[in-house]
Design a protein around this motif. Structure first.
Motif, PDB file in Angstrom:
ATOM      1  N   GLU A 118       0.831  -1.209   0.000  1.00 37.27           N
ATOM      2  CA  GLU A 118       0.000   0.000   0.000  1.00 37.27           C
ATOM      3  C   GLU A 118       0.863   1.255   0.000  1.00 37.27           C
ATOM      4  N   LEU A 119       1.933   1.234   0.785  1.00 34.17           N
ATOM      5  CA  LEU A 119       2.841   2.380   0.844  1.00 34.17           C
ATOM      6  C   LEU A 119       3.545   2.583  -0.497  1.00 34.17           C
ATOM      7  N   GLN A 120       4.007   1.495  -1.101  1.00 34.23           N
ATOM      8  CA  GLN A 120       4.679   1.593  -2.398  1.00 34.23           C
ATOM      9  C   GLN A 120       3.729   2.138  -3.464  1.00 34.23           C
ATOM     10  N   LYS A 121       2.502   1.647  -3.471  1.00 32.02           N
ATOM     11  CA  LYS A 121       1.522   2.119  -4.450  1.00 32.02           C
ATOM     12  C   LYS A 121       1.236   3.601  -4.253  1.00 32.02           C
ATOM     13  N   TYR A 122       1.080   4.012  -3.012  1.00 35.00           N
ATOM     14  CA  TYR A 122       0.817   5.424  -2.721  1.00 35.00           C
ATOM     15  C   TYR A 122       1.966   6.301  -3.234  1.00 35.00           C
ATOM     16  N   VAL A 123       3.200   5.905  -2.920  1.00 33.04           N
ATOM     17  CA  VAL A 123       4.360   6.688  -3.340  1.00 33.04           C
ATOM     18  C   VAL A 123       4.447   6.733  -4.869  1.00 33.04           C
ATOM     19  N   MET A 124       4.254   5.605  -5.533  1.00 33.76           N
ATOM     20  CA  MET A 124       4.310   5.573  -7.005  1.00 33.76           C
ATOM     21  C   MET A 124       3.240   6.477  -7.612  1.00 33.76           C
ATOM     22  N   ASP A 125       2.031   6.434  -7.063  1.00 29.50           N
ATOM     23  CA  ASP A 125       0.947   7.284  -7.566  1.00 29.50           C
ATOM     24  C   ASP A 125       1.292   8.757  -7.405  1.00 29.50           C
ATOM     25  N   LYS A 126       1.821   9.127  -6.255  1.00 31.31           N
ATOM     26  CA  LYS A 126       2.181  10.527  -6.002  1.00 31.31           C
ATOM     27  C   LYS A 126       3.365  10.964  -6.862  1.00 31.31           C
ATOM     28  N   GLN A 127       4.342  10.080  -7.035  1.00 27.04           N
ATOM     29  CA  GLN A 127       5.470  10.420  -7.894  1.00 27.04           C
ATOM     30  C   GLN A 127       5.020  10.606  -9.336  1.00 27.04           C
ATOM     31  N   ASN A 128       4.090   9.773  -9.789  1.00 25.39           N
ATOM     32  CA  ASN A 128       3.538   9.937 -11.137  1.00 25.39           C
ATOM     33  C   ASN A 128       2.773  11.250 -11.258  1.00 25.39           C
ATOM     34  N   GLU A 129       2.065  11.625 -10.201  1.00 28.45           N
ATOM     35  CA  GLU A 129       1.351  12.908 -10.194  1.00 28.45           C
ATOM     36  C   GLU A 129       2.338  14.070 -10.311  1.00 28.45           C
ATOM     37  N   ILE A 130       3.432  14.000  -9.577  1.00 27.07           N
ATOM     38  CA  ILE A 130       4.455  15.047  -9.632  1.00 27.07           C
ATOM     39  C   ILE A 130       5.103  15.088 -11.013  1.00 27.07           C
ATOM     40  N   MET A 131       5.410  13.925 -11.577  1.00 24.10           N
ATOM     41  CA  MET A 131       5.984  13.897 -12.925  1.00 24.10           C
ATOM     42  C   MET A 131       5.002  14.491 -13.931  1.00 24.10           C
ATOM     43  N   GLY A 132       3.712  14.277 -13.714  1.00 19.43           N
ATOM     44  CA  GLY A 132       2.694  14.864 -14.582  1.00 19.43           C
ATOM     45  C   GLY A 132       2.708  16.387 -14.525  1.00 19.43           C
ATOM     46  N   ILE A 133       2.993  16.943 -13.372  1.00 20.45           N
ATOM     47  CA  ILE A 133       3.076  18.396 -13.216  1.00 20.45           C
ATOM     48  C   ILE A 133       4.237  18.934 -14.055  1.00 20.45           C
ATOM     49  N   TYR A 134       5.395  18.264 -13.951  1.00 22.89           N
ATOM     50  CA  TYR A 134       6.549  18.664 -14.765  1.00 22.89           C
ATOM     51  C   TYR A 134       6.244  18.502 -16.251  1.00 22.89           C
ATOM     52  N   GLN A 135       5.646  17.371 -16.606  1.00 22.03           N
ATOM     53  CA  GLN A 135       5.329  17.093 -18.010  1.00 22.03           C
ATOM     54  C   GLN A 135       4.384  18.155 -18.574  1.00 22.03           C
ATOM     55  N   GLN A 136       3.390  18.550 -17.789  1.00 19.37           N
ATOM     56  CA  GLN A 136       2.442  19.576 -18.232  1.00 19.37           C
ATOM     57  C   GLN A 136       3.154  20.915 -18.433  1.00 19.37           C
ATOM     58  N   ALA A 137       4.041  21.264 -17.513  1.00 19.50           N
ATOM     59  CA  ALA A 137       4.791  22.521 -17.638  1.00 19.50           C
ATOM     60  C   ALA A 137       5.633  22.509 -18.908  1.00 19.50           C
ATOM     61  N   MET A 138       6.249  21.366 -19.200  1.00 20.51           N
ATOM     62  CA  MET A 138       7.050  21.263 -20.421  1.00 20.51           C
ATOM     63  C   MET A 138       6.158  21.392 -21.650  1.00 20.51           C
ATOM     64  N   THR A 139       5.066  20.657 -21.672  1.00 19.02           N
ATOM     65  CA  THR A 139       4.178  20.640 -22.832  1.00 19.02           C
ATOM     66  C   THR A 139       3.576  22.014 -23.107  1.00 19.02           C
ATOM     67  N   GLU A 140       3.185  22.719 -22.054  1.00 21.30           N
ATOM     68  CA  GLU A 140       2.584  24.045 -22.211  1.00 21.30           C
ATOM     69  C   GLU A 140       3.599  25.091 -22.656  1.00 21.30           C
ATOM     70  N   ASN A 141       4.882  24.774 -22.539  1.00 20.10           N
ATOM     71  CA  ASN A 141       5.944  25.738 -22.882  1.00 20.10           C
ATOM     72  C   ASN A 141       6.940  25.143 -23.864  1.00 20.10           C
ATOM     73  N   ILE A 142       6.452  24.292 -24.735  1.00 21.47           N
ATOM     74  CA  ILE A 142       7.293  23.536 -25.658  1.00 21.47           C
ATOM     75  C   ILE A 142       8.075  24.442 -26.623  1.00 21.47           C
ATOM     76  N   ASP A 143       7.615  25.677 -26.786  1.00 17.70           N
ATOM     77  CA  ASP A 143       8.231  26.579 -27.763  1.00 17.70           C
ATOM     78  C   ASP A 143       9.104  27.664 -27.135  1.00 17.70           C
ATOM     79  N   ASN A 144       9.454  27.507 -25.849  1.00 19.86           N
ATOM     80  CA  ASN A 144      10.291  28.527 -25.226  1.00 19.86           C
ATOM     81  C   ASN A 144      11.371  27.895 -24.340  1.00 19.86           C
TER      82      ASN A 144
END
Length: 173
Positions: free
Chosen positions: A83-109
């Motif tokens: 349960e702890l591993q799943k929670y951490v993986m889910d949260k880490q994926n959420e954080i990576m999604g935040i970075y990915q969104q920032a990159m995607t929204e600013n792909i041209d700068n």
């Protein structure tokens, strides 16, 4: 305080460090920037991409703090290792999604390329990294991205089933 001494056609990203403290900052043509490396997160005062980067670090910092707190509560409450591993993986994926969104929204700068550089070490496929590198303007300016491409190319050359690469050298005799 940093001021670009040469004319810049567009904003540039710089990585500065002082002792254990370091920060990525963006400098516009002729703009002065003041950076406080003693604060956490690092603070700069010229707005623009620096404000975006500060907001990104704040959001990720809040998510990380929340994750650690909830993890501790779950562990204290008797949650299983799975349960702890799943929670951490889910949260880490959420954080990576935040970075990915920032990159995607600013792909041209330069800001998008900077975020991409932060993500580049997470790539496991050289083909995927190179494909994204072609999509993100200014990506090739970043040493981290170019180094990760070389690492992944070397990994792919030595993968199971690949032909052995001859090498030479001198032995101790």
């Amino acid at each position: 305080t940093f001021v670009s001494e040469t004319a810049l056609n567009e904003p540039e990203a710089f990585f500065i460090s002082l002792g254990r403290n370091s920060a990525g900052v963006f400098v516009d043509n002729g703009a002065e920037i003041n950076v406080d490396l003693t604060s956490s997160p690092i603070v700069s005062d010229n707005g623009g991409y620096n404000d975006k980067l500060s907001a990104l670090h704040n959001t990720v910092g809040e998510k990380s703090t929340e994750m650690r707190k909830t993890y501790g509560e779950m562990a204290q409450g008797g949650a299983s290792k799975e349960e702890l591993q799943k929670y951490v993986m889910d949260k880490q994926n959420e954080i990576m999604g935040i970075y990915q969104q920032a990159m995607t929204e600013n792909i041209d700068n330069i800001y998008g390329a900077y975020v991409f550089a932060m993500l580049s070490s997470n790539y496991e496929s050289v083909d995927e990294l190179k494909a994204d590198c072609e999509k993100v303007k200014y990506a090739k300016k970043f040493k981290q991205i170019n180094e990760q491409i070389k690492v992944l190319e070397n990994v792919s050359k030595t993968a199971a089933g690949c032909m052995f690469t001859d090498f030479g050298g001198t032995n101790i005799d």
